[in-house]
Design an enzyme around this catalytic site. Structure first.
Site, PDB file in Angstrom:
ATOM      1  N   ARG A 111     -76.640   5.188 -21.353  1.00 26.96           N
ATOM      2  CA  ARG A 111     -75.529   3.888 -21.564  1.00 26.96           C
ATOM      3  C   ARG A 111     -75.808   3.104 -20.363  1.00 26.96           C
ATOM      4  O   ARG A 111     -75.439   1.897 -20.373  1.00 26.96           O
ATOM      5  CB  ARG A 111     -74.148   4.550 -21.388  1.00 26.96           C
ATOM      6  CG  ARG A 111     -73.537   5.385 -22.515  1.00 26.96           C
ATOM      7  CD  ARG A 111     -73.937   4.725 -23.891  1.00 26.96           C
ATOM      8  NE  ARG A 111     -74.999   5.342 -24.513  1.00 26.96           N
ATOM      9  CZ  ARG A 111     -75.760   4.815 -25.385  1.00 26.96           C
ATOM     10  NH1 ARG A 111     -75.345   3.708 -26.006  1.00 26.96           N
ATOM     11  NH2 ARG A 111     -76.660   5.352 -25.990  1.00 26.96           N
ATOM     12  N   GLU A 170     -76.153   4.035 -36.662  1.00 30.36           N
ATOM     13  CA  GLU A 170     -75.631   5.157 -36.408  1.00 30.36           C
ATOM     14  C   GLU A 170     -75.789   6.236 -37.348  1.00 30.36           C
ATOM     15  O   GLU A 170     -74.925   7.150 -37.704  1.00 30.36           O
ATOM     16  CB  GLU A 170     -74.399   5.325 -35.866  1.00 30.36           C
ATOM     17  CG  GLU A 170     -73.827   4.332 -34.585  1.00 30.36           C
ATOM     18  CD  GLU A 170     -74.425   4.910 -33.191  1.00 30.36           C
ATOM     19  OE1 GLU A 170     -75.014   5.978 -32.990  1.00 30.36           O
ATOM     20  OE2 GLU A 170     -74.286   4.102 -32.138  1.00 30.36           O
ATOM     21  N   LYS A 183     -81.797  -0.863 -32.043  1.00 28.03           N
ATOM     22  CA  LYS A 183     -81.632  -0.531 -33.392  1.00 28.03           C
ATOM     23  C   LYS A 183     -80.522  -1.445 -33.836  1.00 28.03           C
ATOM     24  O   LYS A 183     -80.271  -2.051 -34.952  1.00 28.03           O
ATOM     25  CB  LYS A 183     -81.032   1.015 -33.563  1.00 28.03           C
ATOM     26  CG  LYS A 183     -82.224   1.721 -33.426  1.00 28.03           C
ATOM     27  CD  LYS A 183     -81.636   3.196 -33.485  1.00 28.03           C
ATOM     28  CE  LYS A 183     -80.496   3.702 -32.521  1.00 28.03           C
ATOM     29  NZ  LYS A 183     -80.874   3.579 -31.237  1.00 28.03           N
ATOM     30  N   THR A 184     -79.427  -1.554 -33.084  1.00 32.45           N
ATOM     31  CA  THR A 184     -78.237  -2.330 -33.577  1.00 32.45           C
ATOM     32  C   THR A 184     -78.585  -3.711 -33.549  1.00 32.45           C
ATOM     33  O   THR A 184     -78.255  -4.575 -34.699  1.00 32.45           O
ATOM     34  CB  THR A 184     -76.947  -2.050 -32.825  1.00 32.45           C
ATOM     35  OG1 THR A 184     -76.565  -0.727 -32.678  1.00 32.45           O
ATOM     36  CG2 THR A 184     -75.639  -3.031 -33.112  1.00 32.45           C
ATOM     37  N   GLN A 237     -79.203  11.506 -30.692  1.00 28.39           N
ATOM     38  CA  GLN A 237     -77.894  10.994 -30.363  1.00 28.39           C
ATOM     39  C   GLN A 237     -76.852  11.708 -31.340  1.00 28.39           C
ATOM     40  O   GLN A 237     -75.860  10.943 -31.739  1.00 28.39           O
ATOM     41  CB  GLN A 237     -78.046   9.396 -30.388  1.00 28.39           C
ATOM     42  CG  GLN A 237     -78.560   8.853 -29.068  1.00 28.39           C
ATOM     43  CD  GLN A 237     -78.175   7.327 -28.997  1.00 28.39           C
ATOM     44  OE1 GLN A 237     -77.206   7.105 -28.859  1.00 28.39           O
ATOM     45  NE2 GLN A 237     -79.358   6.509 -29.460  1.00 28.39           N
TER      46      GLN A 237
END
Ligand code: ATP
Ligand code: MG
Length: 769
Positions: free
Chosen positions: A634, A218, A33-34, A252
């Site tokens: 993570r 986010e 996504k980022t 998240q």
């Protein structure tokens, strides 16, 4: 262009190159996504659909913003300095600095971090003789921040009982106090920006025309005020608005306790008639066993928007699970495992140790320190929060805005200059009765108090005068000397570290002016720009005021103001600078968005993770589960989980059950490194389980650790610490300690309401539970 896009899979490519309409990218952890968001910015600029000034991108931390800027400069031959990429707070600060007059703020307004906010509230409560048992400062702070996060001023908050009504009054007083001092708290940065744009049509229109593309990372953790601010900027329902490109993962969403509203995702879909909804399901981060664990776990949540993750990376190593006898032993185990990872060649900063609560870090830190392993704690007390640095910052704040009462009070008598509590009280009364700042009230003081306080004002004025033309690093140096902070710490026994930290500030200032492009010699106090006179037309171009077509006025901050904002915003950032060759310690919350080769999730015990404060409601447990999902995802290659039978926390020994989350993970992905039925010794003969044999064959560090445990628990009594027992008279209890060997052993047992008892094990009739 090819190079920009060739690293993307088809769904990512589709997302990056969507037409200029609002879009929602809904995707699980590690699906890019980022990366998609950053690449889209580059693509939009490279294909000339927008200039860098037409982009606004919101990241979750200052560090993420920096990273994004670095990536962009690598992708594009442009200067990314000055691009509107930052956190909501950082961007709002910029907006308010540029339009401080329209926002009714002094040009040199300063930002209160949460520590300063609390002390301001305490001070205010005292000045108004408020009973702080009835209205604790912290409660009031949450009340105020909560209202602001919802976009509510005191006059808009509905109060239902006398206590609430009083809280609302105090909220009003607090806002007045902040205004008087020229300070804004974090929530205020947002609310003030929102109000500015809501009330000022031309300004709103300007930004709506300017920001053609607003990109938000986010998105699941935006609160209502942030969402409403985005709506104002994007100009929903008005002509000429820009497009919002939101990326997020409902699984998240972990900031509900701070007002984040995952419902904003569906609200956004509805409000913007989002036609482009793209899901990314390919995970590029984690190996199979890790991803399976994440998928299995999160499937236990019911309210989900629904998506899954797959990987091509292969199953990889199993997730290693370890049951320790105590928190100390847990820390030892982590160190052993981390060492063996490093021996395999894994860089230290690729190893993260996560915990649910900050309080858990102490034991781990201690063990790391004793083992001589370097580590960094994210979100710990960082540079700008250290006491000596805060003192120096307070002097700098007074250089910029002497009406900041918090800064004034912090240093008016530090280093001591004979100004007593009595004088300060009198000064406070004078300030209150005239409705002015403490600094402004000094001339109204007479007698000895007047003399000593006058001396302090002279000191500040003198330093201001002396530094008028100096560049920032020089100014910092003069202030450190003039304030006598350096001499003060020089006389202290343990002052060397503090002096070093203070001197470090000159370097920080040098680096800051260079990075921000002020030019090393630029005077730190920028004289007030010639503002447009009342009635004169102000034209806005790319965020720069242009008056009557004349020269553009950069109304951005002076180097000093900018440096002070940076210090406050950085202090509020959950993440410190990463990098460094050190193990990375942090809470699960601050690990969001990051990735590491190896991750340890520690303290997986009922009451701790899931945390007891959330375990009572189903919603709370769901949020804890999302937090666990964040923690698991993570990890790239190695994942470790641990829990202990016994732990010291907040000065109490706790005996915890292992976390319910273990029951929600796929058995085949896990490898238990310790017996699930603890090994006990009976008559000197070790009882092994089938599992135990497997473990010992496994060798390596697992083996060593397993031996340690058996040694600790095997004291020849047939009982072990942490074991649950039942006694005819005292009921059920847990063994807390065993002294002496077989035959003469005594056990200390916690029988809950029946209290703590010490029993002779050869006499007491105990039963195992
Ligand atoms: P999170 O939900 O944790 O924030 P994310 O969805 O933002 O994760 P990224 O951080 O963008 O995911 O990407 C995860 C990792 O996968 C990064 O290391 C990224 O460089 C890599 N990655 C993303 N897309 C691809 C791709 N198409 N090919 C190779 N690697 C990729
Ligand atoms: Mg991300």
């Amino acid at each position: 262009m090819q190079t920009l896009l060739h690293n993307l899979n088809p769904e990512q490519l589709a997302a990056v190159t969507l037409p200029s309409q609002s879009a929602l990218i809904l995707a699980g952890a590690g699906s890019g996504k980022t990366r998609v968001l950053t690449t889209r910015i580059a693509w939009l600029i490279q294909t000339n659909q927008v200039s860098p000034a037409g982009i606004m991108a919101v990241t979750f931390t200052n560090k993420a913003a920096k990273e994004m800027l670095t990536r962009l400069s690598a992708m594009l031959p442009i200067n990314t300095r000055g691009m509107w990429i930052g956190t909501f707070h950082g961007l709002c600060n910029r907006l308010l600095r540029t339009h401080y007059r329209d926002a009714a703020l002094p040009q040199t307004f300063q930002i209160l971090d949460s520590q300063d906010q609390l002390s301001l509230i305490k001070r205010m409560l005292k000045a108004h003789n408020v009973d702080d048992e009835k209205y604790p400062a912290k409660t009031l702070m949450y009340f105020i921040n909560n209202a602001k996060d919802q976009g509510l001023r005191a006059s808009q908050v509905e109060a239902y009982d006398p206590i609430e009504r009083r809280m609302v009054e105090l909220y009003e007083l607090y806002d007045q106090q902040c205004q008087r001092e020229g300070v804004v708290d974090f929530a205020e940065l947002l609310l003030r920006s929102y109000e500015l744009l809501a009330r000022n049509g031309p300004l709103r229109h300007h930004y709506q025309m300017r920001f053609r593309h607003i990109l938000v990372d986010e998105f699941q953790d935006t609160n209502d005020l942030q969402y409403n601010l985005l709506r104002l900027l994007a100009g929903q329902g008005e002509t000429g608005g820009g497009a919002i490109f939101a990326v997020g993962d409902d699984d998240q969403s972990i900031y509900a306790f701070r007002g984040a509203n995952v419902g904003n995702m569906s609200a956004f879909e509805r409000d913007y008639h989002v036609k482009n909804l793209i899901k990314l399901e390919q995970n590029y981060r984690s190996h199979g066993h890790i991803l399976d664990s994440a998928n299995y776990l999160i499937a236990n949540n019911t309210k989900r928007l629904g998506k899954n993750l797959r990987t091509d990376a292969g199953q990889g190593e199993p997730v290693r699970v370890y049951e320790a006898s105590s928190d100390l032993e847990e820390a030892q185990w982590i160190i052993e495992e981390a060492k063996s990872l490093m021996n395999e060649g894994m860089p230290r900063n690729e190893i993260a140790i996560l915990y649910r609560s900050n309080a858990q870090s102490r034991v781990i830190e201690h063990a790391l320190f004793a083992a001589g392993l370097p580590y960094t704690v994210y979100g710990g007390l960082r540079y700008f929060q250290r006491a000596e640095v805060k003192h120096a910052i307070a002097y700098l704040q007074l250089m910029d805005n002497p009406h900041n009462d918090s800064a004034f009070l912090r240093v008016v008598n530090f280093p001591t200059r004979g100004i007593g509590a009595r004088s300060i009280e009198q000064l406070q009364m004078a300030a209150d009765s005239y409705g002015i700042s403490l600094y402004a009230a000094v001339p109204y003081m007479s007698g000895k108090a007047g003399t000593v306080l006058g001396g302090f004002v002279k000191l500040i004025e003198g330093a201001r005068f002396e530094t008028q033309q100096l560049p920032l690093p020089e100014l910092v140096r003069v202030v450190l000397e003039r304030s006598t902070l350096l001499t003060h710490y020089g006389n202290e026994k343990e002052g060397a570290d503090r002096i070093e930290n203070l001197e470090q500030m000159v370097n920080a200032a040098t680096q800051f002016v260079q990075e921000e492009g002020f030019g090393i010699g630029a005077p730190a106090h920028l004289g007030p720009p010639s503002q447009a006179q009342a009635g004169e037309a102000v034209v806005y171009q790319d965020g720069i005021e242009i008056i009557d077509g004349g020269a553009p006025l950069p109304t951005v901050m002076s180097p000093l103001s900018a440096f002070l904002s940076h210090a406050s915003l950085e202090a509020g950032d959950a993440q410190a600078q990463a990098g460094q060759e050190a193990l990375q310690l942090m809470t699960v919350h601050s690990a969001k968005g990051l990735e590491f080769d190896a991750v340890f999730i520690t303290g997986l015990e009922e009451g701790l993770f899931p945390h007891e404060s959330s375990a009572r409601e189903a919603e709370g447990v769901d949020e804890e589960r999302r937090l666990m999902y964040v923690a698991i995802t993570r990890a790239r290659r190695r994942l470790y989980m641990s829990f202990t039978q016994q732990r010291m926390l907040h000065g109490q020994t706790r005996f915890n059950m292992k976390s319910r989350f273990f029951d929600e993970l796929p058995e085949e992905a896990l490898k238990w490194l310790s017996p699930r039925v603890q090994t006990a010794w009976f008559g000197g003969r070790k009882q092994t389980t089938a599992w135990d044999d497997a473990k010992f064959r496994d060798g390596g560090s697992d083996n060593k650790i397993a031996q340690q445990i058996t040694q600790k628990s095997g004291n020849g009594t047939g009982w072990r610490v942490g074991e649950s027992v039942s006694h005819a008279k005292f009921g059920e209890g847990v063994i807390v300690n065993i002294e002496g060997g077989a035959g003469a052993a005594r056990a200390q047992i916690n029988f809950g309401s029946a209290g703590m008892k010490v029993l002779d094990l050869s006499i007491a009739k105990l039963e195992k539970l």
